[in-house]
Design an enzyme around this catalytic site. Structure first.
Site, PDB file in Angstrom:
ATOM      1  N   ARG A 113      -2.150   9.167  11.821  1.00  0.00           N
ATOM      2  CA  ARG A 113      -3.016   8.004  11.831  1.00  0.00           C
ATOM      3  C   ARG A 113      -4.309   8.336  12.587  1.00  0.00           C
ATOM      4  NH1 ARG A 113      -0.672   2.100  12.959  1.00  0.00           N
ATOM      5  NH2 ARG A 113      -2.556   0.867  12.822  1.00  0.00           N
TER       6      ARG A 113
ATOM      7  N   ARG B 120       4.021  -4.745  17.317  1.00  0.00           N
ATOM      8  CA  ARG B 120       4.910  -4.402  16.214  1.00  0.00           C
ATOM      9  C   ARG B 120       5.515  -5.705  15.721  1.00  0.00           C
ATOM     10  NH1 ARG B 120       7.139   0.227  14.829  1.00  0.00           N
ATOM     11  NH2 ARG B 120       6.926   1.296  16.815  1.00  0.00           N
TER      12      ARG B 120
ATOM     13  N   GLU C 176       0.850  -1.191   0.000  1.00  0.00           N
ATOM     14  CA  GLU C 176       0.000   0.000   0.000  1.00  0.00           C
ATOM     15  C   GLU C 176       0.882   1.236   0.000  1.00  0.00           C
ATOM     16  OE1 GLU C 176      -2.437  -0.371   3.506  1.00  0.00           O
ATOM     17  OE2 GLU C 176      -3.472  -2.153   2.742  1.00  0.00           O
TER      18      GLU C 176
ATOM     19  N   LYS D  65       2.429   4.327   1.542  1.00  0.00           N
ATOM     20  CA  LYS D  65       2.592   4.771   2.920  1.00  0.00           C
ATOM     21  C   LYS D  65       2.413   6.283   2.908  1.00  0.00           C
ATOM     22  CE  LYS D  65       5.512   4.408   7.007  1.00  0.00           C
ATOM     23  NZ  LYS D  65       5.254   5.749   7.526  1.00  0.00           N
TER      24      LYS D  65
ATOM     25  N   PHE E 279      -7.266   2.321   5.430  1.00  0.00           N
ATOM     26  CA  PHE E 279      -6.539   1.098   5.072  1.00  0.00           C
ATOM     27  C   PHE E 279      -6.964  -0.125   5.882  1.00  0.00           C
ATOM     28  CE2 PHE E 279      -3.557   3.641   7.772  1.00  0.00           C
ATOM     29  CZ  PHE E 279      -3.537   2.821   8.895  1.00  0.00           C
TER      30      PHE E 279
HETATM   31  P1  AMP Z   1       5.952   4.938  11.412  1.00  0.00           P
HETATM   32  O1  AMP Z   1       5.159   6.031  12.061  1.00  0.00           O
HETATM   33  O2  AMP Z   1       7.138   5.440  10.631  1.00  0.00           O
HETATM   34  O3  AMP Z   1       6.298   3.841  12.396  1.00  0.00           O
HETATM   35  O4  AMP Z   1       5.033   4.224  10.298  1.00  0.00           O
HETATM   36  C1  AMP Z   1       3.829   3.600  10.612  1.00  0.00           C
HETATM   37  C2  AMP Z   1       2.684   4.533  10.310  1.00  0.00           C
HETATM   38  O5  AMP Z   1       2.491   4.713   8.917  1.00  0.00           O
HETATM   39  C3  AMP Z   1       1.347   4.060  10.762  1.00  0.00           C
HETATM   40  O6  AMP Z   1       1.159   4.218  12.142  1.00  0.00           O
HETATM   41  C4  AMP Z   1       0.409   4.938   9.951  1.00  0.00           C
HETATM   42  O7  AMP Z   1       0.220   6.159  10.635  1.00  0.00           O
HETATM   43  C5  AMP Z   1       1.202   5.259   8.699  1.00  0.00           C
HETATM   44  N1  AMP Z   1       0.634   4.714   7.451  1.00  0.00           N
HETATM   45  C6  AMP Z   1       0.615   5.374   6.267  1.00  0.00           C
HETATM   46  N2  AMP Z   1       0.067   4.618   5.312  1.00  0.00           N
HETATM   47  C7  AMP Z   1      -0.275   3.439   5.869  1.00  0.00           C
HETATM   48  C8  AMP Z   1      -0.879   2.255   5.369  1.00  0.00           C
HETATM   49  N3  AMP Z   1      -1.235   2.118   4.081  1.00  0.00           N
HETATM   50  N4  AMP Z   1      -1.076   1.243   6.249  1.00  0.00           N
HETATM   51  C9  AMP Z   1      -0.705   1.356   7.553  1.00  0.00           C
HETATM   52  N5  AMP Z   1      -0.132   2.459   8.065  1.00  0.00           N
HETATM   53  C10 AMP Z   1       0.092   3.499   7.233  1.00  0.00           C
END
Ligand code: AMP
Length: 598
Positions: A257, A421, A250, A252, A344
């Protein structure tokens, strides 16, 4: 239960850093308790009155608490302030003042039930005259408290109670009491907590019917689920390998979120990744979601991003963060900085929990219940079976304004793992391919006085990563660049709530900042590379015995990660992985430079 017993337990908890000892103290404290007292003690011990997501705040400022301390100890306000300057903490001050006055336990000792009720009164006091009510309630409580009780009461109302009782330790203690410390019991208790985000509720169920009674705790609209989190891998080949050759990828999206809870009556509550309610921030989503999502009640998840509604182009994340804290100008912000949400996931649909279903099934359901609108859209997804396909998708995602891709397992068992996680979800950002340009979220644990143009102000900050296993914060860099004048000027205000006179016990570092800070504020930084370091203990010993990791040439990106709490920062393990992937890339070019041992 007498409040004194709780305060004594806090005093003992505070005097140890060993998790096993903490657990033993907690077990002894919790074992005899029954609801509602048990739940209350759990909330209180984490510095809260209610589960975190309810956002109950006491609204007690330093000056208000100082006034109550002055009144209760018959000391001048200025004297209380003077002493607090030297003790560094109003709690310690009130304890000392009462000791000096030989305050004894009163004839009518405080009970937990009474204290809790009074604290609730402080929390609900709002509007005109509420300050007087708060002072009066607190003064009366302190008037009856012993020195130790007063110390912890003051810290509690100021939000600085920190006796080291993290969720993990509480879960351990509950397992000990209600599941004979068994691993299976622990898993179920943790799962119930991840689904409900409410330790008090979990504890009450355990008392009622042991581990079996946890089955009753399901999803409830309005009560957030702890979000599923992603791991990372250094290459798309590694991602595909982890996913056994097939993954749903998907975009990102780079935004915030949200977990949207849409009730049958069409009312909507939005929660952030940290389970804080953010409904007020996005009224246009609150308005649109009940029309876009058809099978109510429902719980869906997505990422909110700023978007240009005329061109349909995703805008940089910084735009969304400008909307934070702009309650008054919300109307204006909505027009200037429109947002939309890319959904998502779906966890509940038509009142039925679906979070345990495999990803493909959840996705099909999401597509079938969603009638996309301008504001509520579907995250772009595709199935890939090779690294080449994944790379092509990555290019597409980045071109569309994403920051990378999210690869998700489609294997049997790919249900939604609340609060976990793991490699079921793997994030891969574009810049992994060119050395360490991935950003790190570091917690500020100290500040250094500036020089030259920055004289008299903080000029640099000591940052740490979080080690969830040991529940400690380990420093990895001192960052001074990347702050413009405005950002620098704002830092003292941002850091004020976390000032502390001494090195916080949960921080590991051999650096010596001019000002210590309790872990609270999270900053995003980038740097040139990670190197082995004798000064910074981040990931100590993981790469080489006795040596930690440091970030070279760190630079603040300008982004304060407001949605992240200290324990949501980059972890020591992630840092070690980032170091290794760096080494691996270097070693692919020059095999002789591999610097790892073991
Ligand atoms: P990080 O904050 O770098 O740990 O990345 C994880 C975060 O990416 C998630 O908590 C979401 O806020 C965001 N995110 C963006 N697109 C997606 C997606 N397609 N599926 C799940 N999370 C996503």
């Amino acid at each position: 239960m007498r409040f004194g017993e709780l305060a004594d337990a806090y005093a003992r908890l505070e005097s140890t850093k060993k998790r096993l000892e903490m657990r033993a103290i907690l077990v002894e404290l919790l074992r005899p308790l029954r609801p509602p007292e048990l739940s209350r003690v759990l909330y209180l011990s984490q510095g809260m009155l209610r589960p975190e997501y309810e956002g109950v705040e006491l609204g007690v400022a330093d000056s208000l608490a100082r006034k109550a301390v002055a009144l209760a100890t018959h000391t001048k306000d200025t004297e209380v302030a003077r002493q607090t300057k030297s003790t560094g903490d109003l709690g310690t001050t009130v304890g000392q003042l009462l000791e000096e006055q030989h305050r004894l336990e009163s004839d009518e000792p405080l009970t937990v039930a009474h204290v809790y009720g009074e604290l609730e009164r402080i929390a609900v006091a709002k509007g005109e005259g509420s300050q007087d009510v708060k002072v009066q309630v607190l003064t009366t409580l302190l008037g009856r408290a012993t020195p130790v009780e007063a110390k912890f009461l003051v810290r509690f109302v100021l939000g600085t109670l920190r006796v080291g009782v993290r969720e993990l330790t509480i879960l351990d203690a509950l397992t000990e009491v209600y599941a004979e410390g068994s691993k299976a019991g622990r898993t179920r208790i943790e799962a119930a907590f991840n689904l409900s985000s409410d330790l008090g509720l979990v504890a009450a169920a355990l008392v009622e019917g042991g581990v079996e009674a946890l089955e009753k705790i399901g999803l409830e609209v309005g009560r957030p689920i702890r979000p599923m989190l992603a791991e990372r891998e250094p290459s798309l080949e590694a991602v595909l390998e982890r996913m056994h050759g097939k993954a749903a990828v998907e975009y990102k999206y780079d935004g915030l979120r949200v977990q949207a809870h849409i009730a049958r009556d069409r009312s909507v509550r939005l929660f952030s990744r940290r389970l804080e309610e953010t409904s007020a921030q996005f009224p246009e989503l609150v308005a649109d979601l009940p029309h876009a999502v058809r099978s109510l009640p429902a719980i869906v998840e997505g990422e909110v991003v700023p978007i240009d509604l005329e061109t349909d182009e995703i805008q940089p994340f910084q735009e969304v963060s400008r909307r934070r804290g702009r309650k008054h100008d919300l109307q204006k912000a909505q027009e200037e900085i429109p947002v939309c949400v890319f959904l998502f996931d779906v966890l509940l649909a038509g009142g039925e929990p679906v979070y345990e279903k495999d990803l493909a099934e959840r996705r099909a359901l999401l597509e079938s219940i969603l009638r996309p609108t301008e504001r509520v859209r579907l995250a772009t997804q595709r199935t890939v079976t090779t690294a080449e396909e994944a790379l092509a998708f990555l290019d597409e995602a980045v071109a569309a304004g994403g920051e990378g891709l999210m690869a998700k397992s489609v294997a049997p068992g790919s249900g939604y793992r609340a609060g976990a996680r793991g490699y079921w979800w793997i994030k891969y950002k574009r810049d992994y391919t060119v050395g360490l340009t991935d950003s790190i979220d570091g917690v500020v644990v100290g500040a250094f006085q500036g020089r030259g143009r920055r004289a008299g102000k903080f000029g640099a900050f000591l940052l740490a990563v979080y080690d969830p296993k040991r529940d400690r914060f380990e420093s990895f860099c001192k960052v001074g660049s990347g702050f413009d004048d405005a950002a620098l000027a704002e830092m003292p205000k941002r850091l004020h709530p976390f000032l502390t006179a001494e090195k916080p016990p949960e921080v590991d570092t051999s650096a010596a900042p001019d000002q210590w800070l309790r872990p609270g504020l999270v900053l995003e930084v980038r740097g040139a590379e990670l190197t082995l370091s004798p000064v910074h203990p981040a990931g100590l010993g993981a790469v080489r015995a006795g040596v930690g990791l440091a970030l070279r040439f760190p630079r603040f990106t300008g982004r304060i990660r407001e949605e992240k709490g200290p324990t949501d920062a980059t972890t020591s393990l992630e840092l070690v992985h980032m170091y290794r992937s760096q080494v691996r890339q270097a070693s692919e070019e020059k095999p002789e430079t591999v610097g790892e041992s073991g």
